[in-house]
Design a protein around this motif. Sequence first.
Motif, PDB file in Angstrom:
ATOM      1  N   MET A  67      12.082 -46.068 150.030  1.00 20.95           N
ATOM      2  CA  MET A  67      11.220 -45.510 149.012  1.00 20.95           C
ATOM      3  C   MET A  67      11.605 -44.049 148.810  1.00 20.95           C
ATOM      4  O   MET A  67      10.795 -43.194 148.494  1.00 20.95           O
ATOM      5  N   GLY A  68      12.877 -43.763 149.108  1.00 22.09           N
ATOM      6  CA  GLY A  68      13.366 -42.398 148.993  1.00 22.09           C
ATOM      7  C   GLY A  68      13.382 -41.934 147.556  1.00 22.09           C
ATOM      8  O   GLY A  68      13.392 -42.727 146.610  1.00 22.09           O
ATOM      9  N   GLY A  69      13.390 -40.631 147.387  1.00 20.31           N
ATOM     10  CA  GLY A  69      13.372 -40.063 146.055  1.00 20.31           C
ATOM     11  C   GLY A  69      14.760 -39.948 145.464  1.00 20.31           C
ATOM     12  O   GLY A  69      15.777 -40.265 146.088  1.00 20.31           O
ATOM     13  N   LEU A  70      14.777 -39.485 144.235  1.00 22.91           N
ATOM     14  CA  LEU A  70      16.031 -39.244 143.529  1.00 22.91           C
ATOM     15  C   LEU A  70      16.416 -37.792 143.769  1.00 22.91           C
ATOM     16  O   LEU A  70      15.788 -36.873 143.242  1.00 22.91           O
ATOM     17  N   THR A  71      17.419 -37.579 144.595  1.00 19.48           N
ATOM     18  CA  THR A  71      17.816 -36.222 144.974  1.00 19.48           C
ATOM     19  C   THR A  71      18.884 -35.689 144.037  1.00 19.48           C
ATOM     20  O   THR A  71      19.658 -36.455 143.455  1.00 19.48           O
ATOM     21  N   PRO A  72      18.935 -34.366 143.844  1.00 15.24           N
ATOM     22  CA  PRO A  72      20.012 -33.786 143.025  1.00 15.24           C
ATOM     23  C   PRO A  72      21.369 -34.080 143.654  1.00 15.24           C
ATOM     24  O   PRO A  72      21.501 -34.215 144.863  1.00 15.24           O
ATOM     25  N   ARG A  73      22.352 -34.181 142.811  1.00 20.05           N
ATOM     26  CA  ARG A  73      23.697 -34.465 143.295  1.00 20.05           C
ATOM     27  C   ARG A  73      24.298 -33.198 143.886  1.00 20.05           C
ATOM     28  O   ARG A  73      24.233 -32.122 143.278  1.00 20.05           O
ATOM     29  N   TRP A  74      24.847 -33.348 145.051  1.00 19.08           N
ATOM     30  CA  TRP A  74      25.493 -32.214 145.719  1.00 19.08           C
ATOM     31  C   TRP A  74      26.982 -32.247 145.376  1.00 19.08           C
ATOM     32  O   TRP A  74      27.748 -33.041 145.891  1.00 19.08           O
ATOM     33  N   ILE A  75      27.373 -31.391 144.442  1.00 20.94           N
ATOM     34  CA  ILE A  75      28.752 -31.382 143.965  1.00 20.94           C
ATOM     35  C   ILE A  75      29.604 -30.575 144.938  1.00 20.94           C
ATOM     36  O   ILE A  75      29.349 -29.397 145.173  1.00 20.94           O
ATOM     37  N   ARG A  76      30.584 -31.235 145.501  1.00 19.38           N
ATOM     38  CA  ARG A  76      31.494 -30.573 146.432  1.00 19.38           C
ATOM     39  C   ARG A  76      32.926 -30.778 145.946  1.00 19.38           C
ATOM     40  O   ARG A  76      33.528 -31.833 146.197  1.00 19.38           O
ATOM     41  N   PRO A  77      33.472 -29.820 145.249  1.00 21.06           N
ATOM     42  CA  PRO A  77      34.848 -29.990 144.727  1.00 21.06           C
ATOM     43  C   PRO A  77      35.858 -30.039 145.869  1.00 21.06           C
ATOM     44  O   PRO A  77      35.663 -29.447 146.932  1.00 21.06           O
ATOM     45  N   CYS A  78      36.940 -30.773 145.633  1.00 23.33           N
ATOM     46  CA  CYS A  78      37.996 -30.865 146.635  1.00 23.33           C
ATOM     47  C   CYS A  78      38.666 -29.506 146.794  1.00 23.33           C
ATOM     48  O   CYS A  78      38.903 -28.790 145.802  1.00 23.33           O
ATOM     49  N   PRO A  79      38.957 -29.094 148.031  1.00 24.52           N
ATOM     50  CA  PRO A  79      39.632 -27.808 148.219  1.00 24.52           C
ATOM     51  C   PRO A  79      41.042 -27.857 147.657  1.00 24.52           C
ATOM     52  O   PRO A  79      41.665 -28.921 147.593  1.00 24.52           O
ATOM     53  N   PRO A  80      41.550 -26.730 147.219  1.00 19.29           N
ATOM     54  CA  PRO A  80      42.911 -26.715 146.665  1.00 19.29           C
ATOM     55  C   PRO A  80      43.948 -27.026 147.736  1.00 19.29           C
ATOM     56  O   PRO A  80      43.747 -26.750 148.920  1.00 19.29           O
ATOM     57  N   ARG A  81      45.042 -27.614 147.312  1.00 19.23           N
ATOM     58  CA  ARG A  81      46.109 -27.969 148.239  1.00 19.23           C
ATOM     59  C   ARG A  81      46.842 -26.710 148.682  1.00 19.23           C
ATOM     60  O   ARG A  81      47.173 -25.842 147.867  1.00 19.23           O
TER      61      ARG A  81
END
Length: 431
Positions: A208-222
Amino acid sequence: MEETAIVWSLLQSDLRPIEDVLAEFNSKFPRSRHFTACTSLSLLLQELMMLRSTSRLIGFAIIYQCYSSQKPSSNPFVSEMINAACNEQAEKHERAFLLHLLQWNGYKNAKEILKQSAVDYAKSFDPSTHEFPELGELQQEYGNKANPGPSSHIFADYALKKLMHDPDVPRGCDPNSPEFDVQPGGNTKIGSGDRDEAVSGILGSLTMGGLTPRWIRPCPPRYPVHKSELLWIDPDNKHELIWDDKMCADTSRGATVRDLLVKGLKVTLSPTEQEDITTELANDPKLVYHCGITPRKLPQLVEHNPQIAVEILTKLINSPEIADYFTALVSMDMSLHSMEVVNRLTTAVELPKEFIRMYITNCISSCENAKQQDKYMQNRLVRLVCVFLQSLIRNNIIDVKDLFIEVQAFCIDFSRIREAAGLFRLLKTLE
């Protein structure tokens, strides 16, 4: 789905004694499934609008009895029970029921309460006979278990709940009473089928969990690749095997030497046995490091087989542990064999001057500390020391100047002995 139907059926049994409902729960759910069932009930009990008040009493009773054999603070759901007991928006009879289960402040025994049905308990409840504590008081009583602590999810506190109160339903309506569907022009009752279906779905899905904001984690640069790292794209794995020549080597020869030395620590070895040890050590000089003679065992070998001790110490002269062997030799009681070993070592290898000085000092002290009543033993020791010192002086092993005063005092103390007088005259000629 079968377990969901059983739990939902038990929650509707508000006319039966609660203890009968609990007995049926125990008969249909093994202990291994108690935690899963209690987790589902805990999800439903988090919101007041999900269940009727009497069904909530049954749900809390099931959670309580699953862990009734333990202390209340050991119940993994005690924090939910405490929060519900202090929720001012909940029915007072529900809060009092929870305080009975938690055995707060000497309340009536929970077993007596469970003999009633949920409906009878709600009807017979008298709010004037109960006092309700603050949340902090209960949390202090049950310690860390009462406070689950902050959520581990960074956005858990900002989640949008999936279950929300219908703003069209008047606040005066009891959410635990039969549902009302607000239509233009008035309130009309609807059946409980929709509600039962929704609650059963939540009970079966265990969420019955809520709708949480998306945690955007971009990939680190190579990280840029260096030319020297290109080698690892196609590494050279052509390795050559190196054969161990010592593999499966015959170790019986070393075992023979070790066995003879173990015997040599207790008795004097025969000339043939001594010759066998000397030959083996000469053929394999490294065998001396594995023969089993440690600094602690050296004094025993010196007393029983001084010649073998000389052979071992001669080959250990370049060992990092040679200082420990010298310390053991200095610390042992003075005897003819120990002086024989030191005398032979002085002619075979170059000994540290500090070791020779300490050994001579030890010999002189042994003579002085000999028992006065045993004149024969004392005289014998003095003669041995005098002969030993004369040998060292004539072979230029020691510098007389370093020990002149100490040796001269020794000769004067035992001047009655012929060897001491001879040593004294030798000192005078060198002076």
